[in-house]
Design an enzyme around this catalytic site. Structure first.
Site, PDB file in Angstrom:
ATOM      1  N   LYS A 168       8.167 -37.883  -9.197  1.00 21.93           N
ATOM      2  CA  LYS A 168       7.672 -36.739  -8.422  1.00 21.93           C
ATOM      3  C   LYS A 168       6.551 -36.007  -9.182  1.00 21.93           C
ATOM      4  O   LYS A 168       5.569 -35.552  -8.581  1.00 21.93           O
ATOM      5  CB  LYS A 168       8.828 -35.793  -8.116  1.00 21.93           C
ATOM      6  CG  LYS A 168       9.833 -36.429  -7.152  1.00 21.93           C
ATOM      7  CD  LYS A 168      11.141 -35.658  -7.119  1.00 21.93           C
ATOM      8  CE  LYS A 168      12.121 -36.298  -6.149  1.00 21.93           C
ATOM      9  NZ  LYS A 168      13.476 -35.736  -6.247  1.00 21.93           N
TER      10      LYS A 168
ATOM     11  N   GLY B 187      14.757 -50.879  11.196  1.00 22.84           N
ATOM     12  CA  GLY B 187      14.952 -51.950  10.220  1.00 22.84           C
ATOM     13  C   GLY B 187      16.126 -51.643   9.310  1.00 22.84           C
ATOM     14  O   GLY B 187      16.212 -50.536   8.761  1.00 22.84           O
TER      15      GLY B 187
HETATM   16  P1  NAP Z   1      20.084 -44.854   1.935  1.00 19.97           P
HETATM   17  O1  NAP Z   1      21.098 -43.921   2.503  1.00 19.97           O
HETATM   18  O2  NAP Z   1      20.471 -45.708   0.783  1.00 19.97           O
HETATM   19  O3  NAP Z   1      19.582 -45.797   3.126  1.00 19.97           O
HETATM   20  C1  NAP Z   1      18.708 -46.855   2.916  1.00 19.97           C
HETATM   21  C2  NAP Z   1      18.529 -47.597   4.230  1.00 19.97           C
HETATM   22  O4  NAP Z   1      17.537 -48.590   4.030  1.00 19.97           O
HETATM   23  C3  NAP Z   1      19.785 -48.310   4.720  1.00 19.97           C
HETATM   24  O5  NAP Z   1      19.928 -48.155   6.093  1.00 19.97           O
HETATM   25  C4  NAP Z   1      19.542 -49.777   4.376  1.00 19.97           C
HETATM   26  O6  NAP Z   1      20.073 -50.699   5.297  1.00 19.97           O
HETATM   27  C5  NAP Z   1      18.031 -49.851   4.445  1.00 19.97           C
HETATM   28  N1  NAP Z   1      17.546 -50.858   3.505  1.00 19.97           N
HETATM   29  C6  NAP Z   1      17.578 -50.828   2.154  1.00 19.97           C
HETATM   30  N2  NAP Z   1      17.063 -51.956   1.642  1.00 19.97           N
HETATM   31  C7  NAP Z   1      16.705 -52.704   2.696  1.00 19.97           C
HETATM   32  C8  NAP Z   1      16.134 -54.004   2.835  1.00 19.97           C
HETATM   33  N3  NAP Z   1      15.852 -54.738   1.753  1.00 19.97           N
HETATM   34  N4  NAP Z   1      15.893 -54.470   4.068  1.00 19.97           N
HETATM   35  C9  NAP Z   1      16.228 -53.742   5.164  1.00 19.97           C
HETATM   36  N5  NAP Z   1      16.772 -52.504   5.099  1.00 19.97           N
HETATM   37  C10 NAP Z   1      17.008 -52.010   3.891  1.00 19.97           C
HETATM   38  O7  NAP Z   1      18.759 -44.080   1.496  1.00 19.97           O
HETATM   39  P2  NAP Z   1      18.343 -42.579   1.868  1.00 19.97           P
HETATM   40  O8  NAP Z   1      19.121 -41.632   1.028  1.00 19.97           O
HETATM   41  O9  NAP Z   1      18.328 -42.425   3.335  1.00 19.97           O
HETATM   42  O10 NAP Z   1      16.850 -42.546   1.297  1.00 19.97           O
HETATM   43  C11 NAP Z   1      15.800 -43.183   1.974  1.00 19.97           C
HETATM   44  C12 NAP Z   1      14.471 -42.872   1.283  1.00 19.97           C
HETATM   45  O11 NAP Z   1      14.253 -41.487   1.301  1.00 19.97           O
HETATM   46  C13 NAP Z   1      14.397 -43.271  -0.194  1.00 19.97           C
HETATM   47  O12 NAP Z   1      13.081 -43.664  -0.499  1.00 19.97           O
HETATM   48  C14 NAP Z   1      14.719 -42.004  -0.926  1.00 19.97           C
HETATM   49  O13 NAP Z   1      14.169 -41.970  -2.224  1.00 19.97           O
HETATM   50  C15 NAP Z   1      14.038 -41.013  -0.017  1.00 19.97           C
HETATM   51  N6  NAP Z   1      14.586 -39.667  -0.117  1.00 19.97           N
HETATM   52  C16 NAP Z   1      15.906 -39.477   0.078  1.00 19.97           C
HETATM   53  C17 NAP Z   1      16.423 -38.197  -0.009  1.00 19.97           C
HETATM   54  C18 NAP Z   1      17.887 -37.948   0.212  1.00 19.97           C
HETATM   55  O14 NAP Z   1      18.325 -36.800   0.062  1.00 19.97           O
HETATM   56  N7  NAP Z   1      18.683 -38.924   0.566  1.00 19.97           N
HETATM   57  C19 NAP Z   1      15.569 -37.123  -0.333  1.00 19.97           C
HETATM   58  C20 NAP Z   1      14.208 -37.355  -0.505  1.00 19.97           C
HETATM   59  C21 NAP Z   1      13.720 -38.643  -0.386  1.00 19.97           C
HETATM   60  P3  NAP Z   1      21.649 -50.892   5.496  1.00 19.97           P
HETATM   61  O15 NAP Z   1      22.111 -49.591   6.098  1.00 19.97           O
HETATM   62  O16 NAP Z   1      21.791 -52.016   6.438  1.00 19.97           O
HETATM   63  O17 NAP Z   1      22.201 -51.127   4.151  1.00 19.97           O
END
Ligand code: NAP
Length: 441
Positions: free
Chosen positions: A207, A47
């Site tokens: 957290k 998604g």
């Molecule tokens: P990210 O890089 O911003 O990626 C978010 C993804 O979700 C993107 O592919 C985006 O689609 C998709 N998305 C967002 N809103 C959407 C919507 N309304 N409908 C469909 N798709 C949607 O985020 P991330 O860093 O991977 O983090 C993901 C989760 O993991 C978050 O909850 C974050 O808090 C958690 N987390 C992240 C980390 C980290 O280091 N990054 C660590 C711990 C936890 P598009 O690509 O098409 O825009």
């Protein structure tokens, strides 16, 4: 490849930092994962907001229809890695109600809606796992919910936000101001374009809520967590802390508070604190995270590692995916949310900690005793005092700086003391008030 067992369908919601790594591991480690689970995992769909052929995965796997993918008949496990509370909450509830097991890394959602999600998982007899929601790759949810399930957790304290730890470490290393260290962190990609959630402590508070809930078998939400960020920490504070043999860290602290009548409450709080350089948390630098758990029988345990980043977080996510998949193959369930204790939340006013108070005062005889008397009047006991002269750019004496380190006092007593100090003629400014953690006194 395991033969004979029906493949398990996986839907990944989100193809960002973490989702991309999860999809990569699903692909590259397919055979090992199948052997460990006892059935192959098959990626049914991903998604996203933007469906396009340039995203490094077959375009026919991509969909904007998050709800539809979460409910598909051939999906067994939904891995939510989108981020915002909505549409993640709706998607997870849809998945659970359709009998899918769910893995999520969404701390903001869990800290707000954990009861609703865990109730839905319970009703559907499926799993809800969230190891990656706190401290990235570091296993801390599973140790608290499983390894320590027979012990009594007393305290969980940690550095769970890499951005603020990077900024505070840079301030300590280079003497930089908060503003310069934040600009540096942004330029290097350690801080988001809008760093509010990190620097104001919202991320760490979410957290803390998750940790407190599972450690104390009590529902704790992000709104229950007392929160101060790092935006007011000055270069002078960092320097003074160093002179006292301490580092300044943004801590998430969850602990049992025992009242005079023996009853217990839960304190969950996030704030910058002085930590003695000899304490294990003081040497956690840069973007690393660490969590120290104190339990009645186990004593002190420390968990340390990479608290963020696509691959480290994907490691924790995949651990959950394997657990959920094994449960579907072999039967069994994740531990259900335990909230039997239902302890009340302690307001910050009753929470005792040590304090560091820095004052700018007139440089004349008797000032120190006037200041000390104000602490005594509010029953805040002083452990240590330092006084030094302050000079202006021309070397002219312009007053003195008094730094006071207290014994343990309640937040309420300290706040009253600070208010009274501000009213004293001899005090020109209360330059900073910081808590001190990691000492016994
Ligand atoms: P990210 O890089 O911003 O990626 C978010 C993804 O979700 C993107 O592919 C985006 O689609 C998709 N998305 C967002 N809103 C959407 C919507 N309304 N409908 C469909 N798709 C949607 O985020 P991330 O860093 O991977 O983090 C993901 C989760 O993991 C978050 O909850 C974050 O808090 C958690 N987390 C992240 C980390 C980290 O280091 N990054 C660590 C711990 C936890 P598009 O690509 O098409 O825009």
């Amino acid at each position: 490849m395991t033969v004979g067992q029906r493949p398990l369908g996986v839907a990944v919601l989100g193809l960002g930092n973490v989702g991309t790594e999860v999809v990569r591991i699903l692909h590259e480690s397919a055979d090992d994962l199948a052997a460990r689970i006892g059935a192959p995992l098959e990626l049914r769909g991903i998604g996203v907001r933007r469906v396009a052929p340039d995203r490094g995965v077959p375009v026919d796997l991509l969909t904007e229809d998050i709800e539809g993918l979460s409910a598909r008949d051939d999906v067994d496990i939904v891995v939510e890695l989108m981020g915002p509370v909505e549409p993640a909450r709706r998607a997870i509830l849809t998945a659970l109600r359709h009998g899918k097991s769910v893995v999520t890394a969404n701390k903001a959602l869990l800290a707000q809606s954990t009861g609703e999600l865990s109730d839905a998982a319970e009703s559907a007899h499926v799993d809800l796992y969230f190891e990656a929601a706190v401290a990235g790759a570091i296993p801390v949810i599973r140790p608290l919910t499983q390894s320590l399930a027979g012990d009594r957790v007393l305290r969980v304290a940690g550095i769970v936000n890499g951005t603020t730890n990077y900024i505070l470490s840079a301030m300590a290393e280079t003497g930089a101001s908060y503003t310069d260290a934040l600009a540096d962190a942004s330029a290097l990609g350690y801080a988001e374009a809008d760093p509010t959630a990190d620097v104001e402590g919202y991320d760490a508070a979410a957290k803390a809520a998750i940790l407190a809930s599972i450690a104390f078998h009590t529902p704790v939400r992000a709104d229950d967590v007392y929160r101060e960020g790092i935006t007011k920490v000055s270069a002078d504070d960092v320097k003074s802390a160093h002179a006292l043999g301490c580092a300044i860290k943004l801590l998430s602290i969850c602990e049992r508070i025992t009242d005079a009548d023996g009853s217990e409450r839960v304190s969950a709080r996030v704030h910058p604190a002085l930590v003695p350089l000899t304490h294990p948390l003081a040497s956690v630098n840069g973007a690393f995270n660490a969590v120290v758990v104190e339990a009645a029988a186990a004593g002190r345990l420390m968990f340390y590692g990479q608290g963020a980043g696509g691959a480290p977080t994907a490691s924790a996510v995949m651990g959950d995916v394997v657990m959920a998949a094994r449960n579907r193959v072999q039967g069994g369930r994740a531990p259900r949310e335990s909230k039997y204790a239902q302890l009340p939340i302690a307001p910050i006013g009753v929470v005792p900690t040590r304090y560091y108070v820095s004052l700018h005062v007139s440089d004349r005889p008797g000032v120190l005793s006037t200041v000390a008397a104000e602490f005594a009047r509010h029953e805040v006991s002083i452990a240590e005092v330092r006084q030094e002269g302050m000079v202006d750019e021309d070397g002219q004496r312009i007053g003195a700086r008094i730094a006071v380190l207290t014994h343990r006092a309640t937040d309420a007593a300290l706040s009253e003391t600070v208010a009274a100090l501000k009213d004293l003629d001899v005090v020109s400014t209360v330059a900073s008030v910081l808590r001190m953690e990691g000492t016994e006194e």
